[in-house]
Design a protein around this motif. Structure first.
Motif, PDB file in Angstrom:
ATOM      1  N   ILE A 193      36.602  44.337  42.400  1.00 19.63           N
ATOM      2  CA  ILE A 193      37.484  43.476  41.597  1.00 19.63           C
ATOM      3  C   ILE A 193      36.643  42.856  40.485  1.00 19.63           C
ATOM      4  O   ILE A 193      35.728  42.072  40.755  1.00 19.63           O
ATOM      5  CB  ILE A 193      38.137  42.387  42.486  1.00 19.63           C
ATOM      6  CG1 ILE A 193      38.921  43.049  43.635  1.00 19.63           C
ATOM      7  CG2 ILE A 193      39.042  41.492  41.649  1.00 19.63           C
ATOM      8  CD1 ILE A 193      39.598  42.064  44.593  1.00 19.63           C
ATOM      9  N   GLY A 194      36.941  43.252  39.260  1.00 21.15           N
ATOM     10  CA  GLY A 194      36.052  42.889  38.157  1.00 21.15           C
ATOM     11  C   GLY A 194      36.634  41.879  37.189  1.00 21.15           C
ATOM     12  O   GLY A 194      37.837  41.627  37.178  1.00 21.15           O
ATOM     13  N   PRO A 195      35.767  41.298  36.358  1.00 21.17           N
ATOM     14  CA  PRO A 195      36.207  40.360  35.316  1.00 21.17           C
ATOM     15  C   PRO A 195      36.412  41.110  33.998  1.00 21.17           C
ATOM     16  O   PRO A 195      36.056  42.293  33.877  1.00 21.17           O
ATOM     17  CB  PRO A 195      35.013  39.426  35.197  1.00 21.17           C
ATOM     18  CG  PRO A 195      33.830  40.334  35.410  1.00 21.17           C
ATOM     19  CD  PRO A 195      34.278  41.429  36.341  1.00 21.17           C
ATOM     20  N   TRP A 196      36.935  40.417  33.007  1.00 25.49           N
ATOM     21  CA  TRP A 196      37.161  41.064  31.711  1.00 25.49           C
ATOM     22  C   TRP A 196      35.971  40.869  30.767  1.00 25.49           C
ATOM     23  O   TRP A 196      35.882  41.508  29.738  1.00 25.49           O
ATOM     24  CB  TRP A 196      38.419  40.476  31.045  1.00 25.49           C
ATOM     25  CG  TRP A 196      38.397  38.983  31.001  1.00 25.49           C
ATOM     26  CD1 TRP A 196      38.987  38.139  31.899  1.00 25.49           C
ATOM     27  CD2 TRP A 196      37.707  38.154  30.064  1.00 25.49           C
ATOM     28  NE1 TRP A 196      38.692  36.830  31.575  1.00 25.49           N
ATOM     29  CE2 TRP A 196      37.902  36.813  30.459  1.00 25.49           C
ATOM     30  CE3 TRP A 196      36.927  38.410  28.934  1.00 25.49           C
ATOM     31  CZ2 TRP A 196      37.359  35.735  29.759  1.00 25.49           C
ATOM     32  CZ3 TRP A 196      36.393  37.337  28.235  1.00 25.49           C
ATOM     33  CH2 TRP A 196      36.605  36.017  28.647  1.00 25.49           C
ATOM     34  N   ASN A 197      35.059  39.944  31.102  1.00 27.16           N
ATOM     35  CA  ASN A 197      34.071  39.569  30.071  1.00 27.16           C
ATOM     36  C   ASN A 197      32.926  40.572  29.925  1.00 27.16           C
ATOM     37  O   ASN A 197      32.363  40.694  28.838  1.00 27.16           O
ATOM     38  CB  ASN A 197      33.560  38.137  30.288  1.00 27.16           C
ATOM     39  CG  ASN A 197      32.666  38.003  31.492  1.00 27.16           C
ATOM     40  OD1 ASN A 197      32.848  38.714  32.493  1.00 27.16           O
ATOM     41  ND2 ASN A 197      31.707  37.120  31.414  1.00 27.16           N
ATOM     42  N   PRO A 221      40.560  46.626  37.881  1.00 27.58           N
ATOM     43  CA  PRO A 221      39.987  45.950  36.714  1.00 27.58           C
ATOM     44  C   PRO A 221      40.773  44.683  36.386  1.00 27.58           C
ATOM     45  O   PRO A 221      41.892  44.514  36.861  1.00 27.58           O
ATOM     46  CB  PRO A 221      40.150  46.985  35.598  1.00 27.58           C
ATOM     47  CG  PRO A 221      41.324  47.810  36.004  1.00 27.58           C
ATOM     48  CD  PRO A 221      41.398  47.783  37.501  1.00 27.58           C
ATOM     49  N   GLY A 253      46.219  40.518  39.781  1.00 24.55           N
ATOM     50  CA  GLY A 253      45.345  40.074  40.864  1.00 24.55           C
ATOM     51  C   GLY A 253      46.110  39.615  42.092  1.00 24.55           C
ATOM     52  O   GLY A 253      45.776  39.988  43.221  1.00 24.55           O
ATOM     53  N   GLY A 257      45.341  43.003  43.880  1.00 23.13           N
ATOM     54  CA  GLY A 257      44.061  42.435  44.310  1.00 23.13           C
ATOM     55  C   GLY A 257      44.212  41.774  45.667  1.00 23.13           C
ATOM     56  O   GLY A 257      43.441  42.009  46.597  1.00 23.13           O
ATOM     57  N   SER A 274      35.891  34.212  38.556  1.00 21.40           N
ATOM     58  CA  SER A 274      35.826  32.745  38.575  1.00 21.40           C
ATOM     59  C   SER A 274      35.574  32.206  39.980  1.00 21.40           C
ATOM     60  O   SER A 274      35.835  32.878  40.985  1.00 21.40           O
ATOM     61  CB  SER A 274      37.154  32.178  38.059  1.00 21.40           C
ATOM     62  OG  SER A 274      38.199  32.554  38.942  1.00 21.40           O
ATOM     63  N   VAL A 277      38.945  32.035  42.095  1.00 23.31           N
ATOM     64  CA  VAL A 277      39.378  33.283  42.741  1.00 23.31           C
ATOM     65  C   VAL A 277      38.342  33.713  43.784  1.00 23.31           C
ATOM     66  O   VAL A 277      38.695  34.174  44.872  1.00 23.31           O
ATOM     67  CB  VAL A 277      39.634  34.393  41.688  1.00 23.31           C
ATOM     68  CG1 VAL A 277      39.975  35.708  42.372  1.00 23.31           C
ATOM     69  CG2 VAL A 277      40.756  33.991  40.744  1.00 23.31           C
ATOM     70  N   ILE A 281      39.052  34.517  47.657  1.00 26.70           N
ATOM     71  CA  ILE A 281      38.727  35.817  48.269  1.00 26.70           C
ATOM     72  C   ILE A 281      37.934  35.606  49.561  1.00 26.70           C
ATOM     73  O   ILE A 281      38.209  36.227  50.601  1.00 26.70           O
ATOM     74  CB  ILE A 281      37.959  36.706  47.259  1.00 26.70           C
ATOM     75  CG1 ILE A 281      38.923  37.169  46.161  1.00 26.70           C
ATOM     76  CG2 ILE A 281      37.290  37.896  47.951  1.00 26.70           C
ATOM     77  CD1 ILE A 281      38.287  37.974  45.052  1.00 26.70           C
ATOM     78  N   GLU A 301      30.292  37.041  42.914  1.00 26.71           N
ATOM     79  CA  GLU A 301      29.508  36.467  41.812  1.00 26.71           C
ATOM     80  C   GLU A 301      30.456  35.609  40.995  1.00 26.71           C
ATOM     81  O   GLU A 301      31.473  36.108  40.518  1.00 26.71           O
ATOM     82  CB  GLU A 301      28.924  37.583  40.919  1.00 26.71           C
ATOM     83  CG  GLU A 301      28.092  38.614  41.650  1.00 26.71           C
ATOM     84  CD  GLU A 301      26.778  38.075  42.166  1.00 26.71           C
ATOM     85  OE1 GLU A 301      26.370  36.972  41.757  1.00 26.71           O
ATOM     86  OE2 GLU A 301      26.158  38.762  43.003  1.00 26.71           O
ATOM     87  N   MET A 302      30.130  34.330  40.851  1.00 21.49           N
ATOM     88  CA  MET A 302      31.107  33.421  40.233  1.00 21.49           C
ATOM     89  C   MET A 302      30.546  32.721  38.982  1.00 21.49           C
ATOM     90  O   MET A 302      29.648  33.248  38.345  1.00 21.49           O
ATOM     91  CB  MET A 302      31.613  32.448  41.290  1.00 21.49           C
ATOM     92  CG  MET A 302      32.136  33.185  42.528  1.00 21.49           C
ATOM     93  SD  MET A 302      32.902  32.178  43.791  1.00 21.49           S
ATOM     94  CE  MET A 302      31.534  31.383  44.558  1.00 21.49           C
ATOM     95  N   GLY A 304      29.356  29.482  36.161  1.00 18.73           N
ATOM     96  CA  GLY A 304      28.133  28.713  35.925  1.00 18.73           C
ATOM     97  C   GLY A 304      28.394  27.556  34.968  1.00 18.73           C
ATOM     98  O   GLY A 304      29.451  27.472  34.335  1.00 18.73           O
ATOM     99  N   GLU A 433      33.275  24.509  33.966  1.00 22.68           N
ATOM    100  CA  GLU A 433      33.034  25.716  33.174  1.00 22.68           C
ATOM    101  C   GLU A 433      34.152  25.869  32.142  1.00 22.68           C
ATOM    102  O   GLU A 433      35.329  25.922  32.494  1.00 22.68           O
ATOM    103  CB  GLU A 433      32.991  26.948  34.078  1.00 22.68           C
ATOM    104  CG  GLU A 433      32.555  28.197  33.328  1.00 22.68           C
ATOM    105  CD  GLU A 433      32.581  29.474  34.173  1.00 22.68           C
ATOM    106  OE1 GLU A 433      33.574  29.712  34.869  1.00 22.68           O
ATOM    107  OE2 GLU A 433      31.587  30.239  34.107  1.00 22.68           O
ATOM    108  N   LEU A 461      23.441  29.137  38.197  1.00 25.93           N
ATOM    109  CA  LEU A 461      23.432  30.533  37.744  1.00 25.93           C
ATOM    110  C   LEU A 461      22.236  30.805  36.835  1.00 25.93           C
ATOM    111  O   LEU A 461      21.225  31.339  37.275  1.00 25.93           O
ATOM    112  CB  LEU A 461      24.766  30.865  37.066  1.00 25.93           C
ATOM    113  CG  LEU A 461      25.039  32.342  36.798  1.00 25.93           C
ATOM    114  CD1 LEU A 461      24.774  33.211  38.011  1.00 25.93           C
ATOM    115  CD2 LEU A 461      26.460  32.564  36.319  1.00 25.93           C
TER     116      LEU A 461
END
Ligand code: NAP
Ligand code: MG
Length: 552
Positions: A193-197, A221, A253, A257, A274, A277, A281, A301-302, A304, A433, A461
Motif C-alpha cells: 500500500i503506497g503513497p502518492w509522493n 497504489p 483505501g 486497502g 500517513s 492510516v 493498519i 513507514e509514516m 515526520g 505534519e 524521521l
C-alpha cells in the motif's frame, strides 16, 4: 525452477556486479533537457492513459473508475484507472495466493533475474516513466528523475539481497556431532500500500522486496497516482513475470486497502503513508479474524516533522540553499522535508533576512517547466490543508514571507511557499505534519536547547545540523532523535544503499528501506539442527554430499 524464467535471463549462473546507484540525469546539458522535454510532450499525446486492474495477468475493467487530473492543470486528464471493489480485491488476493505455491519455490537467482530485467527496462524507458510523474504527481524534472533512479536502485538492490539471503547458512558448531543451518522462506501474499509522493520508488521498493523474497503481491497504489504504478506493472509483465506474482489493484483505501487488512489470506502489509492510516493498519492487522492461522506482519513507514538545527558556528552561506531545497523541494511534500528550522539566538537575526530573500527567489511553476522549484501540490485537499496551516502560522508566529501564486492558482493546485518565525516549539505549526511548502522557524538559546526542541515532537524521521563545531556534530549523532541524520547538507534525498531510510517513534516501525535488514522483514527465518551421531545411515545416493561429520 528454471523453465520460462531462465529463458529471460540466465542470471543464477552469472556472478553479479557490485550494486551501484543509478546516476541521475544531468539536466545542465542541453541535449538531456531536449530529450526530456520531448518525452513530456510525447507522453501527453497519449493522454488519457488507460489503467485497468491487472488480476492474474489479465486486465479487468471496473464499473467505478478514478480519473487522474494533472495537479499542474486540472483541466488535463492524464488518464483513468480502475477502482477495485470488494469482489475484485478478493479475486486478486486469490490470484496472488495461487501464484505463491510456485513463486515461493522459484530459485532465488531466477527471482532476482526478473527484478534485474525490470530494472534494465526501466532504465531504457526512464524518461517516459519520469515524464509520467511530471504530469501525474506534478513532480519537477529532477525530482521525477530521482524517483525513477531510486526505483531502479531498489530493483537492483533487493535482487542482490535475495541472492544473499537465499543461501542456506551453516552456523557455528559448538557441539560435536551436530549440524546447524539457518535459512529463510517466503511469507505468502503481501499487500503493498503506497503513497502518492514517491509514486514509483516507494511502492516499487516494497513490491521488489516482497517479490525478491519469494512472496506474491497485491499492489494498491495511492488514488492520486495509479498511472505510474500501472506502467511499472506493464513493465513487470513484459519482463515475463509469471502471472499472479504481482497484481495491480488501484482503488480507494477504505475499500480495497481495507479489505487487504481484513483478509485472512494476506500475510503481510507493507505500507508507506500517513501516521493516521499507518496506525489504523497496525490496529486492524492486530485483530485475529476467524480462520486466520498467522499473526499478520506490518511494516509501516509514516510521517515526520523534521528539524534542521543551525548553530552559531554554521556557515550561513551554505545553510540557505540547503534549507530551501530541504523545505521547499517538491513543495515540501516529502516525508523527509525540513519543516522546522531551529536557529540559535546568536545567529537568528542574521539568518532571517537571507532566508527571506531565498524563499522569495523560488520559482513557482508547473512541473513541466524545467525551472520549476515550487510545484503544485497533489490535490484540492492538500491545497486546503496548506492554506489552513498558513492561516495558523499567521496566528502562531510572525510572517517572514508568504509568496504570491498569482494566476497559476486558477489552473492547478498551487499554494504559496511560506515561512513563519518566532514559532513556539509546542505550537501546532511546530508539531503537526503539514506536507506542504510551509516552514516554521524556532529560536533556541543554545545548541543543547536546540536539540531539546528538535526532539520534542512525536516523530523521529530525518534531522540535520549545520555547524562547524565538531562536538556538536558528534553530539547530534547520539542525541538528535531521528532515523536519518544529515550533517552540513540537505536533509532529504536518501539514496539506496548509501542512506538506508526510515524512522522510529511515530515515524514508523520496520527496518530501513534500501538497507541490509529490509528484506528479512518479508521472510520467515528457520533453523534446522541435525544430530550427526546416529548410527546406521541409509546408503548415500551419489551427490548427497559428505556425511562424515559423525566421525568428529
Ligand atoms: P495516506 O493518506 O496515508 O495513504 C497512503 C495509502 O494508504 C494510500 O494508498 C491510501 O489509499 C491507503 N489507505 C487509506 N486508507 C486506508 C485503509 N483504511 N486501509 C488500507 N489502506 C488505506 O498517505 P499519502 O497522503 O498517500 O502520503 C503522504 C504521507 O506519507 C505523509 O504523511 C508522509 O510523511 C508519508 N510518507 C512516509 C514515508 C516514509 O518513508 N516514512 C515516505 C513517503 C511518504 P487512498 O489513496 O485510496 O486513500
Ligand atoms: Mg489518500
Amino acid at each position: 525452477m528454471t523453465t520460462a524464467v531462465a529463458n529471460h535471463v540466465e542470471l543464477s549462473k552469472t556472478p553479479l556486479a557490485e550494486f551501484r546507484n543509478e546516476p541521475v540525469r544531468d539536466f545542465s546539458r542541453a541535449a538531456v533537457r531536449e530529450d526530456f522535454r520531448n518525452a513530456i510532450a510525447k507522453l501527453r499525446e497519449r493522454f488519457p492513459l488507460d489503467a485497468p486492474l491487472v488480476i492474474d495477468g489479465k486486465p479487468v475493467r471496473t464499473k467505478e473508475v478514478i480519473a487522474v487530473r494533472s495537479p499542474n492543470d486540472t483541466s488535463l486528464v492524464v488518464g483513468e484507472s480502475g477502482s477495485a471493489g470488494i469482489e475484485d480485491t478478493d479475486r486478486t488476493i486469490a490470484a496472488a495466493k495461487n501464484a505463491f505455491a510456485s513463486w515461493s519455490q522459484t530459485d532465488a537467482g531466477d527471482r532476482a533475474a526478473f527484478l534485474l530485467k525490470a530494472a534494465e527496462v526501466c532504465r531504457q524507458r526512464r524518461d517516459e516513466l519520469s515524464a509520467l510523474m511530471v504530469h501525474e504527481a506534478a513532480k519537477p524534472w529532477r525530482e521525477a528523475d530521482a524517483d525513477t533512479c531510486e526505483a531502479i536502485d531498489f530493483l537492483e538492490y533487493y535482487a542482490r539481497e535475495a541472492l544473499r539471503l537465499g543461501e542456506r547458512r551453516p552456523l557455528q558448531r559448538h557441539v560435536l556431532g551436530e549440524r546447524n543451518e539457518l535459512y529463510y522462506q517466503a511469507l505468502g501474499v503481501v499487500g503493498v500500500i503506497g503513497p502518492w509522493n514517491f509514486p514509483m520508488a516507494i511502492p516499487v521498493g516494497m513490491m521488489a522486496a516482497a517479490v525478491a523474497a519469494g512472496n506474491t503481491v497485491v499492489w494498491k497504489p495511492a488514488e492520486q497516482t495509479p498511472l505510474i504504478a500501472h506502467l511499472v506493472m506493464k513493465i513487470m509483465e513484459d519482463c515475463g513475470l509469471p502471472r499472479g506474482v504481482v497484481n495491480y489493484l488501484p482503488g480507494r483505501g477504505e475499500v480495497c486497502g481495507q479489505r487487504l487488512l481484513e483478509s485472512t489470506d494476506v500475510q503481510m502489509i507493507a505500507f508507506t503513508g500517513s501516521r493516521e492510516v499507518g496506525l489504523h493498519i497496525l490496529k486492524e492487522c492486530n485483530t485475529v479474524r476467524p480462520g486466520q492461522r498467522f499473526v499478520k506482519r506490518v511494516v509501516a513507514e509514516m510521517g515526520g516533522k523534521n528539524a534542521l538545527i543551525v548553530d552559531s558556528s554554521a556557515d550561513l552561506d551554505s545553510v540557505i540553499p540547503d534549507v530551501l531545497y530541504s523545505a521547499y523541494g517538491f513543495s515540501g511534500q516529502k516525508c523527509s522535508a525540513c519543516s522546522r528550522l531551529i536557529v540559535v539566538e546568536d545567529v537568528y537575526d542574521e539568518l532571517l533576512p537571507r532566508l527571506r530573500e531565498g524563499v522569495a527567489s523560488l520559482k513557482i511553476a508547473p512541473s513541466t517547466d524545467p525551472g520549476c522549484q515550487v510545484n503544485a501540490v497533489i490535490d484540492e485537499d492538500a491545497k486546503a490543508k496548506v492554506l489552513e496551516y498558513i492561516a495558523i502560522g499567521r496566528e502562531e508566529g510572525t510572517e517572514l514571507y508568504v509568496a504570491e501564486v498569482g494566476e497559476l492558482a486558477e489552473k492547478g493546485h498551487f499554494v504559496p511557499p511560506a515561512v513563519f518565525t518566532d514559532v513556539a516549539p509546542d505550537a501546532r505549526l511546530a508539531q503537526e505534519e503539514v506536507f506542504g511548502p510551509v516552514l516554521a522557524v524556532i529560536k533556541a538559546r543554545d545548541f543543547d536547547h536546540a536539540l531539546e526542541i528538535a526532539n520534542g515532537t512525536d516523530y523521529a524521521l530525518t534531522g540535520g545540523v549545520h555547524s562547524r563545531t565538531l562536538e556538536h556534530l558528534e553530539a547530534a549523532k547520539t542525541r538528535l532523535q531521528c532515523g536519518n541524520l544529515y550533517l552540513n547538507r540537505t536533509i532529504t534525498g536518501a539514496i539506496v544503499g548509501r542512506q538506508p531510510f526510515g524512522g522510529f517513534r511515530m515515524s514508523g516501525i520496520g527496518s530501513k528501506a534500501g538497507g541490509p535488514d529490509y528484506l528479512k522483514q518479508f521472510l520467515v527465518a528457520r533453523s534446522a539442527t541435525e544430530n550427526l551421531m546416529r548410527h546406521g545411515f541409509a546408503p548415500l545416493d551419489e551427490g548427497d554430499g559428505p556425511r562424515d561429520e559423525h566421525f568428529d
